[in-house]
Scaffold this motif. Sequence first.
Motif, PDB file in Angstrom:
ATOM      1  N   VAL A 265     -32.809 -67.088   7.994  1.00  9.17           N
ATOM      2  CA  VAL A 265     -32.984 -66.010   8.955  1.00  9.17           C
ATOM      3  C   VAL A 265     -31.671 -65.840   9.717  1.00  9.17           C
ATOM      4  O   VAL A 265     -31.103 -66.828  10.187  1.00  9.17           O
ATOM      5  CB  VAL A 265     -34.135 -66.328   9.941  1.00  9.17           C
ATOM      6  N   THR A 269     -31.110 -62.814  14.813  1.00 10.25           N
ATOM      7  CA  THR A 269     -32.565 -62.666  14.833  1.00 10.25           C
ATOM      8  C   THR A 269     -33.214 -63.888  15.464  1.00 10.25           C
ATOM      9  O   THR A 269     -34.169 -63.772  16.245  1.00 10.25           O
ATOM     10  CB  THR A 269     -33.102 -62.462  13.399  1.00 10.25           C
ATOM     11  N   ASP A 272     -32.966 -63.603  19.167  1.00  5.42           N
ATOM     12  CA  ASP A 272     -33.941 -62.697  19.766  1.00  5.42           C
ATOM     13  C   ASP A 272     -35.336 -63.321  19.812  1.00  5.42           C
ATOM     14  O   ASP A 272     -36.073 -63.152  20.791  1.00  5.42           O
ATOM     15  CB  ASP A 272     -33.999 -61.384  18.977  1.00  5.42           C
TER      16      ASP A 272
END
Length: 337
Positions: A265, A269, A272
């Motif tokens: 990932v 991201t 966040d």
Amino acid sequence: QERALNGRLKAEIREKTYFQEKFKKAKEVTLRMAITRHLAGSTKRSLDAEKVFGKFWISMWGNRLISEITVEDCRQTQAQLKAKGEWKPATINRYFAFLRHVLMLAMKDGQIPRNPVSSVKFFPESNRVRFFTDNELKSLYGLIESEDWKVVGFAIETGLRRSEQFGLKWEHICFESQTLTIPMSKSGKTRHVPLSGAALRILRSMDTLDSPYVFSGIRKPLQPMDSRAFLRRVYEPAMRKAGILNASWHTLRHTTASRLTMASVPLPTVKDILGHKDIQTTLKYAHLSPDHIKTAIEKGSLGHLFSGTGSKTGSSEKAEEVKTAEVVDSIGAPDRN
């Protein structure tokens, strides 16, 4: 006039009364008063932790005037705490960071001329990220009752901070968008956390008992679950039985970040999802990303210049190998594992 003023200032400095007028308020302010004032106006989510810090410093120097606290006092206390060995360097740093902030406010108010903690060098801290391995998670899963595991499993699925999870209300959950909302995160901003399928299954299996809280108290269902009591009753005994060392509740949050990173990932991201204020906080998980490492090492590789055998070949063979390598790279090199 200049000579007269110069003489008066020298006399005040010699008699140590030069700063008396400007900082006379400091004579009336004790550290207890400064800490009490700070805590009364604090809006941080970590207020409970700050109260612990404040209680410690009040027990140490509560009745001392803040103008009397010196750099040497701070350094000696720092060394004594380290010599006792009861606290880790990072813990000592947190206590001194709190004191530094309290005295910084006092300095801004003109109560002291300088902050003595600003001249204290903090201890270096280890950046090693502790996360649970698959085997450790399996051990915990086998030792924790299914209802209690929902609390632990939800922490891993969402990566919420402890205060965020145990203060979570049903009104913050949106099953349609499959997200939960943290109205006031550590950074002071609202953030939205996506819910995995496993997290949604946990929520749907919860017995709400008409409580506004997702994780409600056992004896007082209208109140949030006591996180510290859950740790003492369930989490910490399970870790001891499993033989797991050097782990805490925050290790679950590290596990979330580590598993996301190892699943390739993108780090922005992950930032966040976890609600990190700065990407630098997320970068400590970068070494766990295989794709991230492979991409970086390939950029500096000499694969385009030399063959993998290390043997010398003719110029025509080298040219053909370089050309072939360029074509392969352009369409995506196959996995060599």
